[in-house]
Design a protein around this motif. Structure first.
Motif, short mmCIF file in Angstrom:
data_model
loop_
_atom_site.label_atom_id
_atom_site.label_comp_id
_atom_site.label_asym_id
_atom_site.label_seq_id
_atom_site.Cartn_x
_atom_site.Cartn_y
_atom_site.Cartn_z
N VAL A 83 21.83 39.90 17.26
CA VAL A 83 23.03 40.68 17.55
C VAL A 83 23.83 39.83 18.53
CG1 VAL A 83 23.95 42.84 18.46
CG2 VAL A 83 21.72 42.81 17.35
N ARG A 87 29.23 41.78 20.58
CA ARG A 87 29.16 42.67 19.41
C ARG A 87 29.62 42.03 18.11
NH1 ARG A 87 31.94 46.18 23.46
NH2 ARG A 87 30.21 46.54 24.84
N ILE A 89 31.61 42.94 15.72
CA ILE A 89 31.64 43.72 14.49
C ILE A 89 32.87 43.29 13.69
CG2 ILE A 89 30.41 45.71 15.38
CD1 ILE A 89 33.42 46.77 15.77
N ASN A 98 30.55 47.47 7.37
CA ASN A 98 29.85 46.64 8.34
C ASN A 98 28.35 46.68 8.08
OD1 ASN A 98 31.14 45.40 11.02
ND2 ASN A 98 32.49 46.96 10.20
N ALA A 145 26.64 47.27 15.91
CA ALA A 145 26.19 45.88 15.84
C ALA A 145 24.67 45.81 15.71
CB ALA A 145 26.66 45.11 17.08
N ALA B 308 29.78 36.16 13.53
CA ALA B 308 28.96 37.28 13.09
C ALA B 308 28.43 37.02 11.68
CB ALA B 308 29.78 38.56 13.11
#
Ligand SMILES: Nc1ncnc2c1ncn2[C@@H]1O[C@H](COP(=O)(O)OP(=O)(O)OP(=O)(O)O)[C@@H](O)[C@H]1O
Ligand SMILES: [Mg+2]
Lengths: 241, 429
Positions: A83, A87, A89, A98, A145, B308
């Protein structure tokens, strides 16, 4: 055999050396905490385990396999998931999207039950599933997340400062979630935190990173009572009763 | 109505003094700029250069500046305040319904357009042009809107498609329907060739590289005379026939004799129109499909956050490359259609201006929005036609219109993003 073993890891950003020979081990089923000042190299350590950036020297073993040079997707498939700090996201996509992104490399057969498991853990996400993730509150984003990372069913979950910028109550909830994950699912946790007090309290073992080197290590309790740790990382105001 | 009234009541009283002051400032700036540009005119006086003032024009400019700024500020005050809250489900459902109606209405218009009483050749041509840009816009939307890669050289792939068709059909006698997929394939190949080394770059760097790539293709076409005909281009490119079965034209065995109808020159144009309509619809369908597949979602995720994506185990470079290649392929389709419709191509059709127009269509329409692209394409293709009478100030109007749209809707005409997943049914409900 430890689950994760870092042996003398060196990582560079260009000419800047961020890690200078770090040895860390994480046993199956443990919560291991990594604390350290800003710029100590904590995030770099987690990123290096994920293969971005790569270690220039040293070896990373996961469950007996050398993943130092393995492709990023292989590392995730092996069960290592991070993670990332802040975050990260996908803010213009919905909560559900997501979560689905998190399942990209997972087994599609698990998708539905995993989703229900996440919603069971944080019911707020279920209510907000069609909402744009960017409109969630900071705490909700952190929960998202974490859930996104859990969608690939990692056996080693690495969290980079999950309590960053959150109110004390939410921080408590996040730490409780981490402990629950560890106890109930047997997920091994590698936790990076500025919030040293909480992080050491939940940890089985902990490391203190300083300028890219491991400075101290021991059990969570040992480090909590260590005078150096107290002076550097606990008295500074992070100390919550 | 009531909503508007309520909105106004909630607003503070208008501060006219401040508005006038602001307008006066604008007028002063206009005066400052216009004094040398408009106010002074040089003329020839017995062989020597003399200067005379055009004070009346200068006065008009300043007055326009003053009044314009005043009205603009006033308009901004009455602009509805955007609520930052997410729209409610009910209003979303209504919006979606309206969107559907507009979509089907537009589709109906597009399908019946060639048979409407006023549709003559020139209207069909306009329709074809709009549809080419719609298709290009949708293609580029994959790259810019979904994957978030700023591509300033999209026209290069359009050119590759056009020249592929021209060369393949002239040199090998291949039919349009065979060349179409080949042209797409070539364009995709160029997309990969350009993308592979450059997609590591981010944002502005990528934009510069793609800009350069677009120019390189054009300059090569301009100078590689033996292949591309240089600045003269390639002429008498075969037009498209009826699915490779029979040609159009006033002779035996052509389209009209097979169907037993009177020969008319517009038959071919109508057919061409439907081909580009079909291509555009195919593009739209494909983009909508892709968005709901893991690949399309990965593009969007990549646009949102690359780190990410990496932490989730994705390979950003390959994902970007696929977006680039598919976008390029669609550009290639449009290009080969363009060559077949035009019958003549030269590098002039593939300048940076073209890339900029396509990008403007995507941005004005609202990044990632399919309907927005249609409106923007109609607007940008038809505006130059409408303003033909003001040939000189056309670019000025064009620019002004773009600025106005961006002020009115900073995120493009349609900024709503349709989720790709529906609600997960709540347990027990
Ligand atoms: N992408 C990068 N490029 C260059 N240098 C970097 C990069 N990321 C980190 N560094 C450098 O590496 C060192 C370690 O950074 P890192 O982000 O790992 O620290 P950290 O311990 O996570 O700090 P914080 O608690 O502030 O997050 C710092 O000196 C930082 O400047
Ligand atoms: Mg960090």
């Amino acid at each position: 055999m430890p689950m994760l073993e870092l042996q003398g890891i060196h990582t560079y950003y260009g000419h800047v050396q961020a890690l200078k020979g770090v040895d860390v081990t994480v046993e199956q089923g443990e919560i291991v905490t990594l604390i350290g000042a800003n710029g100590a190299g904590k995030s770099t350590l987690l990123m290096t385990i994920c293969g971005n950036p790569r270690a220039t020297r040293g070896k990373i073993m996961f469950e007996g396999q050398d993943i130092t040079r393995a492709p990023i997707s292989t590392i995730v498939r092996q069960g290592v998931q991070q993670v990332p700090e802040g975050r990260r996201i996908f803010s213009r996509m919905t909560v559900l999207e997501n979560l689905q992104m998190g399942a990209t490399l997972g087994d599609p057969a698990h998708y539905k039950s995993d989703l229900d498991r996440m919603f069971g853990m944080f019911s707020i996400l279920e209510k907000r599933q069609t909402q744009r993730a960017g409109t969630l509150s900071g705490g909700e984003q952190q929960m998202l997340a974490i859930c996104r990372a859990l969608m690939s069913r990692p056996r080693l979950l690495m969290l980079d400062e999950p309590s960053l910028g959150l109110a004390p109550l939410i921080v408590k909830q996040i730490f409780k979630t981490i402990q629950d994950l560890n106890r109930e699912n047997g997920t091994t946790i590698l936790l990076v935190e500025q919030n040293a007090f909480h992080a050491l309290k939940v940890a089985h073992r902990a490391y203190v990173l300083q300028n890219g080197e491991i400075r101290l290590q021991g059990s969570g309790q040992e480090l909590l009572s260590n005078p150096e740790v107290r002076a550097l990382y606990l008295e500074g105001g992070h100390h919550a009763p | 109505m009531t909503q508007g009234a309520m909105g106004m009541a909630a607003r503070p009283a208008i501060d006219y003094a401040a508005l006038l002051k602001d307008a006066a400032l604008a007028a002063f700036v206009v005066f400052f700029l216009a004094f040398p540009l408009i106010g002074l005119q040089t003329y020839d006086q017995g062989g020597a250069l003399a200067v005379r003032g055009r004070w009346d024009l200068l006065a008009y400019a300043v007055i326009i500046g003053f009044v314009g700024r005043f009205l603009f500020q006033l308009a901004m005050l009455f602009k509805p305040v955007k609520s930052t809250k997410e729209p409610s489900d009910a209003s979303l459902a209504r919006q979606r319904q309206i969107g559907m109606i507009i979509r089907y209405a537009l589709l109906g218009i597009a399908l019946t357009m060639p048979f409407l009483p006023f549709s003559d050749r020139s209207w069909l041509d306009r329709g074809i042009n709009v549809l080419i840009y719609v298709m290009l816009g949708w293609g580029l939307n994959i790259v810019v809107g979904l994957a978030g890669l700023l591509d300033l050289g999209y026209v290069a792939f359009y050119a590759v498609g056009a020249y592929s068709y021209a060369l393949l059909s002239l040199n090998f006698g291949l039919n349009f329907w065979v060349c179409l997929p080949l042209a797409g394939l070539f364009a995709a190949l160029f997309g990969v060739l350009l993308g592979a080394p450059t997609l590591r770059l981010r944002g502005d760097y990528l934009a510069i590289v793609t800009l350069g790539f677009g120019e390189i293709i054009r300059v090569v076409l301009l100078n590689w005379g033996s292949l591309s005909g240089g600045p003269n281009g390639i002429a008498s490119i075969p037009r498209m026939d009826f699915f490779g079965l029979f040609p159009f034209g006033n002779r035996e065995g052509a389209f009209h004799t097979v169907f037993g109808i009177e020969y008319e020159r517009t038959h071919q144009i109508i057919f061409t129109y439907f081909v580009i309509l079909a291509l555009a619809l195919m593009t739209n369908w494909m983009v909508n499909r892709l968005r709901k597949l893991p690949l399309g979602r990965a593009w969007e995720a990549l646009r949102e956050d690359e780190i990410a994506c990496k932490s989730l185990g994705m390979n950003p470079t390959n994902t970007k490359l696929s977006a680039f290649a598919i976008g390029a392929m669609l550009g290639g389709f449009a290009g080969s259609f363009f060559a077949a419709k035009q019958g003549f191509i030269n590098p002039e059709s593939f300048t940076f201006m073209e890339s900029a127009t396509i990008l403007a269509i995507v941005v004005l329409g609202g990044m990632g929005s399919q309907m927005g692209v249609v409106f923007a394409a109609i607007f940008l293709v038809l505006l130059p036609e409408v303003t033909r009478d003001f040939e000189q100030s056309r670019m000025l109007l064009f620019g002004a219109a773009m600025i106005l749209i961006m002020v009115w809707r900073p995120k493009g005409v349609i900024s709503h993003r349709e989720p790709t997943l529906r609600l997960n049914p709540v347990k027990g409900a």
